[in-house]
Design a protein around this motif. Structure first.
Motif, mmCIF file in Angstrom:
data_model
loop_
_atom_site.group_PDB
_atom_site.id
_atom_site.type_symbol
_atom_site.label_atom_id
_atom_site.label_comp_id
_atom_site.label_asym_id
_atom_site.label_seq_id
_atom_site.Cartn_x
_atom_site.Cartn_y
_atom_site.Cartn_z
ATOM 1 N N UNK A 80 -10.523 -7.204 -3.670
ATOM 2 C CA UNK A 80 -11.814 -6.703 -4.127
ATOM 3 C C UNK A 80 -12.930 -7.086 -3.152
ATOM 4 N N UNK A 81 -12.810 -8.263 -2.527
ATOM 5 C CA UNK A 81 -13.817 -8.675 -1.545
ATOM 6 C C UNK A 81 -13.668 -7.915 -0.228
ATOM 7 N N UNK A 82 -12.422 -7.708 0.189
ATOM 8 C CA UNK A 82 -12.173 -7.064 1.477
ATOM 9 C C UNK A 82 -12.540 -5.584 1.452
ATOM 10 N N UNK A 83 -12.150 -4.889 0.401
ATOM 11 C CA UNK A 83 -12.403 -3.453 0.303
ATOM 12 C C UNK A 83 -13.544 -3.222 -0.681
ATOM 13 N N UNK A 84 -14.733 -3.050 -0.172
ATOM 14 C CA UNK A 84 -15.919 -2.961 -1.032
ATOM 15 C C UNK A 84 -16.028 -1.633 -1.788
ATOM 16 N N UNK A 85 -15.459 -0.557 -1.238
ATOM 17 C CA UNK A 85 -15.662 0.759 -1.838
ATOM 18 C C UNK A 85 -14.405 1.377 -2.431
ATOM 19 N N UNK A 86 -13.262 0.896 -2.037
ATOM 20 C CA UNK A 86 -12.012 1.432 -2.557
ATOM 21 C C UNK A 86 -10.838 0.773 -1.870
ATOM 22 N N UNK A 87 -9.765 0.573 -2.600
ATOM 23 C CA UNK A 87 -8.585 -0.101 -2.071
ATOM 24 C C UNK A 87 -7.552 0.961 -1.706
ATOM 25 N N UNK A 88 -7.020 0.913 -0.464
ATOM 26 C CA UNK A 88 -5.966 1.869 -0.118
ATOM 27 C C UNK A 88 -4.761 1.701 -1.037
ATOM 28 N N UNK A 89 -4.178 2.810 -1.436
ATOM 29 C CA UNK A 89 -3.002 2.774 -2.294
ATOM 30 C C UNK A 89 -1.974 3.732 -1.702
ATOM 31 N N UNK A 90 -0.732 3.291 -1.638
ATOM 32 C CA UNK A 90 0.300 4.125 -1.020
ATOM 33 C C UNK A 90 1.636 3.929 -1.726
ATOM 34 N N UNK A 91 2.562 4.798 -1.406
ATOM 35 C CA UNK A 91 3.909 4.767 -1.971
ATOM 36 C C UNK A 91 4.883 4.510 -0.829
ATOM 37 N N UNK A 92 5.780 3.522 -0.991
ATOM 38 C CA UNK A 92 6.746 3.204 0.061
ATOM 39 C C UNK A 92 7.979 4.091 -0.056
ATOM 40 N N UNK A 97 4.677 1.012 -5.326
ATOM 41 C CA UNK A 97 3.258 1.258 -5.146
ATOM 42 C C UNK A 97 2.648 0.034 -4.471
ATOM 43 N N UNK A 98 1.876 0.278 -3.402
ATOM 44 C CA UNK A 98 1.296 -0.809 -2.611
ATOM 45 C C UNK A 98 -0.216 -0.682 -2.628
ATOM 46 N N UNK A 99 -0.895 -1.774 -2.980
ATOM 47 C CA UNK A 99 -2.350 -1.847 -2.883
ATOM 48 C C UNK A 99 -2.697 -2.577 -1.597
ATOM 49 N N UNK A 100 -3.665 -2.071 -0.854
ATOM 50 C CA UNK A 100 -4.058 -2.703 0.399
ATOM 51 C C UNK A 100 -3.301 -2.098 1.562
ATOM 52 N N UNK A 101 -3.405 -2.770 2.720
ATOM 53 C CA UNK A 101 -2.768 -2.248 3.927
ATOM 54 C C UNK A 101 -2.358 -3.392 4.840
ATOM 55 N N UNK A 102 -1.434 -3.093 5.740
ATOM 56 C CA UNK A 102 -0.951 -4.039 6.751
ATOM 57 C C UNK A 102 -0.441 -5.330 6.121
#
Length: 127
Positions: A80-92, A97-102
């Motif tokens: 929540x601190x790192x992504x101020x406007x929206x958190x990346x969400x993806x499917x492996x 389901x993955x929240x965030x990146x790298x």
């Protein structure tokens, strides 16, 4: 994922139990309808928090349930601190389901064993 959705998930932990012996109650159930609604459920056995929020991340999540244990709460706060406007969400590739990146991410575990919270609603609140 909208940052407000992530903040709602974090706040839902206030209703969850912190008793380690009650593993079904020491986290938050995140239920996606597969379109644009996310339902958050938490309980400690005495209080029940059930909140539905609109967020189109449900399209990525698909129609499924995830249980977020209290152990990942600090990581969610960091997201929540790192992504101020929206958190990346993806499917492996494994359909996780993955929240965030790298290196800064949370993999949501699919849950089938969470108690049926709709059974405890008082009759006057049932539809």
């Amino acid at each position: 994922m909208n940052i407000e959705t992530l903040k709602c998930i974090i706040n839902s932990f206030n209703a969850a139990s912190d008793d380690a012996t009650r593993s079904n109650f020491n986290g938050v159930l995140v239920k996606s309808d597969g379109v644009n609604e996310i339902t958050l459920v938490a309980t400690n056995g005495h209080i029940l928090s059930n909140f539905t929020i609109e967020d189109d991340c449900g399209q990525v999540m698909g129609e499924r349930k995830f249980f977020l244990s209290r152990e990942i709460l600090p990581t969610l706060k960091l997201l929540a601190k790192k992504y101020k406007y929206g958190v990346p969400i993806s499917l492996t590739d494994k359909l996780e389901v993955v929240l965030g990146a790298n290196n800064f991410r949370v993999v949501l575990e699919k849950s089938e064993n969470y108690p049926d919270y709709e059974l405890v609603y008082p009759k006057e609140y049932q539809e």
